[in-house]
Design a protein around this motif. Structure first.
Motif, PDB file in Angstrom:
ATOM      1  N   THR A  79      21.801  -2.153  10.379  1.00  0.00           N
ATOM      2  CA  THR A  79      20.755  -1.186  10.057  1.00  0.00           C
ATOM      3  C   THR A  79      19.566  -1.356  10.985  1.00  0.00           C
ATOM      4  O   THR A  79      19.145  -2.472  11.275  1.00  0.00           O
ATOM      5  CB  THR A  79      20.295  -1.356   8.597  1.00  0.00           C
ATOM      6  N   GLU A  93      21.893   3.533  10.521  1.00  0.00           N
ATOM      7  CA  GLU A  93      22.819   2.407  10.512  1.00  0.00           C
ATOM      8  C   GLU A  93      24.054   2.791  11.303  1.00  0.00           C
ATOM      9  O   GLU A  93      24.279   3.982  11.593  1.00  0.00           O
ATOM     10  CB  GLU A  93      23.198   2.019   9.077  1.00  0.00           C
ATOM     11  N   GLN A 310      26.010   7.912   9.878  1.00  0.00           N
ATOM     12  CA  GLN A 310      25.569   6.807  10.717  1.00  0.00           C
ATOM     13  C   GLN A 310      25.222   7.302  12.117  1.00  0.00           C
ATOM     14  O   GLN A 310      25.482   8.443  12.486  1.00  0.00           O
ATOM     15  CB  GLN A 310      26.666   5.751  10.814  1.00  0.00           C
TER      16      GLN A 310
END
Length: 874
Positions: A79, A93, A310
């Motif tokens: 992260t 992340e 992500q």
């Protein structure tokens, strides 16, 4: 049981069994049954006395099998965080496996009971191997069933998942494939190994620990691993808050993810069937009530798919930090702390569960994004438009903001809309472009070397464009000790200021001629050594065609680059260099990360900024003094602080206004802003001069040339408000005083000899033409300022050459007889002599004496000029 790892699609399929295969299966099953019994005994009684040939034979099979399994760290998302005021904010992340490990008490009891009910009813009574299940599997195997699948306990499944995870943790693809195939091997030997390891696990861990480990490691489809991520992805909740029906649906998935995962609509009915089977077993085993069972079975399977998005696209969408996010990842991929090569480092990053706390300040970032995108559009017709601004903390190298006109995306389909993965702020090795010519911002480097070598900003230099000999540039690191031979002609862009001016004026008005005059008094090699100390380098490797010895990331060393750098550099490189001027001479390599912790909360080592002294604090203060002057009295007035915070700045513009810069700093924050043409105009490729696009023709009033002058102060306004700033220190005394030198007497010398004498005395000079003089024709008659005068170092001295048509009035003519005085004048070359009486009467040249001479004795006069002798006639 079928395999539950991400590579389940690679599980070998069952093959038809021959008669010999069935016979072999029976023999193997008998052996397996005996071994399973012994293993169960061993699990219950670690030290057991076995007797008989059968027991001894069975045990011998296991002597060389491993018995210990140490589960490694699970792959977890990493992260990226940023500071928003006093709190850390999650930026994005990235991961290979979407997993968030949880503890025992963070998992719903329904999940645990559902797992035991369907997968391993005797989980709490066996020692890792279920003898009854193994025996049943033996019979199934003899009948042609799927191997020993029915014999797998939760512990054995956990062992298999650990082995699979270990294989996926191998960076080398071939080695990973080999380890994966071994973990998935559908043979008796592999099953025996799994059993023995399961017994070892049971001896080492509690039942709750084993089940927690299993629920954190198991695959739930796609890249979703572990019960917490599964609860989030499929139902938008947590593992702790899962309902009975949801728990059963998720446990159904682990049996065969591709058949039961809930994000495929065709799977919903199959999932419901298996879910209901699990519910039936739970009520049969007394884990739930009949009422709970009926209510759960009647509920529909209603997933709420909540993907964990992500990557740097997320950082872009939320904070305009896509390119900074990519820069962070590139920095880690270059850091040997994370592995021996870039591929391994990226592999480890995506699995390491790191918390990466970055240097970016979201207040400054918002200002940067807003200002760049308000002033520079994503796309413009006729130009490959670009704009970027980056801010760095002075004295630490911490990157505080990084923004550009084009949003981040790796999708080529979005490129026509102005999206790009290229980071205009950084070097190519960090995901950046090939850089941009820095233009007149390089003048600050030449100024730094000027002050370092003891010169003053008040010294006077010739600022005119002109032609100079190349051999006038010393270059100790080059053959012959000079840059070259021949003449070089250059011009000024600013034609409004000419002649002899102070260095302050040359810098403030960005006068090329002034910098050439300065460089002629220094060593070219030392100037570029100063640039190197400041961290200046090409943004991408390139070889200079004219000087092939200078290649790679090195700058091109030539006189023109000292006032208008043609080497392409990144804005981050320029911000780093100017940080040294604002930071007492300390230059710190850029760093995007403040700290990194692992999944256990412990610090993770990484490459930090390194600082070095590029120049002394006094020299840096001298540069700052002159660059402040460019704001208060020069052409960088847009960089003036709204809060009175001291600023230094230098602008730069390249040919046809392709690149436009403002680079400067307070004592706390340095900012470099570039706007211009990223590359060749896509509409004129192949045409001569295509790469040069005059940006004045774009963007309305003043075009793009003024965009940097709007962006830079907008960013620094927030920086000043948040970080403040003070003065830049006291310059060295030599940097501010005007050095004076006595003008040498060159009268009667040839022009070349006089010019050499003036140059040696550090004066500039020019030819003032011919004047009346008693000196021989062509020789120097006089100078302005005159010989013996104290004048500022570098002042331009005007040399006047003699016409050879004058003479000096002889002395001693007073009290001489008029005829003798007249004779002396004619002997001196004067051809027109007049005698006049001082009163009434007439002159008697042989009797009366001279009272006065005009012009006076010692004065120069043309030889044909009228010389008057006034005679006393009394």
């Amino acid at each position: 049981m079928t395999q539950k790892a991400s590579k389940s699609s690679r599980v070998p399929t069952a093959k038809p069994r021959s008669v010999g295969g069935v016979l072999g299966g029976i023999i193997g099953a008998v052996a397996m049954s005996a071994i399973a019994g012994i293993l169960v005994t061993a699990a219950v009684t670690p030290v057991v006395a076995l007797s008989g040939a059968a027991a001894t034979s069975a045990v011998s099979i296991f002597e060389n099998l491993p018995s210990n399994l140490t589960p490694g760290a699970l792959a977890q998302p990493s992260t990226i965080w940023a500071k928003d005021g006093d709190k850390n904010v999650k930026i994005t992340e990235f991961y290979d496996q979407d997993r968030v490990p949880v503890k025992w008490d963070e998992i719903s009891p329904f999940v645990k009971d559902a797992l035991v009910a369907i997968e391993d009813p005797r989980f709490y009574t066996h020692g890792g191997v279920d003898a009854l299940a193994a025996s049943r599997a033996v019979l199934q195997n003899v009948a042609g069933g799927d191997g020993m699948s029915g014999a797998s306990t939760v512990t054995m499944q956990y062992v298999r998942n650990v082995l699979v995870q270990e294989s996926t943790a191998i960076p080398d693809p071939e080695e990973q494939e080999k380890a994966y195939a071994e973990a998935m091997d559908q043979t008796m030997d592999r099953k025996l190994k799994e059993m023995k390891l399961a017994i070892g696990v049971e001896k080492k861990f509690t039942k709750d620990e084993i089940m927690t480990g299993y629920l954190n490691i198991a695959l739930f489809g796609r890249t979703v691993y572990g019960i917490e991520s599964a609860a989030h992805y499929y139902f938008g909740t947590t593992a702790k808050d899962l309902t009975l029906a949801q728990s059963a649906s998720l446990i159904a998935i682990v049996n065969r993810p591709t058949a039961y995962q809930l994000d495929i609509e065709e799977n919903l009915e199959a999932n419901k069937t298996r879910r209901n089977l699990i519910l039936d077993k739970m009520v049969q085993q007394g884990k739930i009530t009949a009422e709970q069972h009926d209510e759960a079975k009647e509920s529909p399977v209603e997933p709420k798919i909540t993907p964990r998005v992500q990557g740097c696209v997320v950082a872009e969408e939320n904070y305009g930090l896509g390119h900074f996010c990519d820069y962070v990842q590139n920095q880690m991929k270059k850091d040997p702390e994370f592995g021996p090569d870039a591929e391994t480092r990226e592999f480890n990053m995506r699995r390491g569960g790191y918390n990466i706390y970055t240097t970016v300040d979201l207040d400054l970032q918002r200002a940067a994004v807003s200002s760049v995108r308000e002033n520079v559009p994503q796309v413009m017709e006729g130009i490959d438009v670009g704009g970027a601004t980056v801010s760095q903390e002075v004295g630490t190298g911490r990157v505080l903001a990084m923004a550009q006109n084009r949003p981040f995306s790796t999708d080529p389909a979005l490129a026509p809309q102005g999206y790009t993965a290229i980071n205009y702020s950084t070097d190519q090795s960090d995901g950046g472009s090939s850089g941009f010519q820095v233009g007149s911002t390089f003048k600050a480097v030449t100024l730094a070397e000027w002050i370092r070598t003891g010169h003053s900003v008040r010294d006077v230099v010739n600022v005119n464009g002109r032609t100079v000999p190349l051999q006038s540039f010393r270059a100790s690191c080059m053959d012959g000790g000079v840059y070259g031979y021949g003449n070089w002609e250059f011009n000024n862009d600013n034609m409004g200021v000419r002649g002899n001016q102070s260095v302050l004026t040359a810098i403030g008005q960005s006068l090329n001629g002034g910098l050439v005059s300065m460089q002629q008094q220094m060593d070219l090699c030392d100037t570029f050594a100063m640039a190197e100390k400041l961290g200046m380098h090409r943004a991408s490797p390139a070889q200079n065609e004219e000087f092939p010895n200078y290649e790679g990331y090195d700058l091109t060393m030539n006189p023109s680059n000292t006032f208008g750098g043609t080497d392409e550099m990144s804005p981050l490189t320029m911000a780093t260099a100017f940080s040294a001027f604002a930071g007492k001479g300390q230059v710190c390599t850029p760093v995007a990360i403040d700290s990194i912790t692992g999944p256990d909360g412990e610090p993770v080592p990484f490459k930090k900024s390194s600082c070095s002294e590029a120049m002394s604090p006094e020299v840096a203060a001298g540069v700052a003094y002159a660059l402040e002057y460019t704001i208060t009295n020069g052409i960088a007035r847009h960089a003036l602080s709204a809060f009175g915070t001291p600023h230094l700045a230098k602008t730069g513009t390249t040919d046809e206004y392709k690149d436009n810069w403002t680079v400067g700093a307070s004592s706390k924050v340095a900012t470099a802003t570039w706007v211009g043409n990223v590359g060749p105009n896509p509409q004129c490729l192949g045409q001569p001069g295509c790469e040069r696009v005059d940006t004045r023709n774009f963007g309305g009033y003043q075009g793009l040339t003024a965009a940097d002058s709007r962006i830079w102060p907008s960013v620094m306004y927030v920086a000043d408000e948040k970080f403040g700033g003070e003065g830049f220190g006291d310059p060295a005394s030599t940097a501010l005083k005007q050095t004076t030198v006595t003008v040498p007497d060159v009268a009667g010398k040839s022009f070349d000899e006089a010019a050499s004498m003036l140059a040696n005395a550090k004066f500039a000079y020019r030819d003032g033409g011919e004047v009346d003089s008693s000196e021989p024709k062509g020789m120097i008659a006089r100078t302005d300022p005159s010989a013996g005068t104290e004048s500022g170092l570098g002042t331009e001295i005007t040399l006047y050459r003699s016409l050879g048509n004058s003479g000096k009035i002889p002395g001693g003519l007073g009290d001489k007889l008029a005829r003798d005085a007249e004779s002396s004048l004619r002997s001196a070359g004067f051809t027109s002599v007049t005698l006049t009486c001082s009163g009434d009467g007439s002159v008697d040249a042989g009797k009366h004496k001279v009272k006065s001479v005009s012009p006076a004795a010692g004065e120069e006069a043309r030889l044909n000029a009228k010389i008057t002798l006034t005679v006393d006639c009394k």
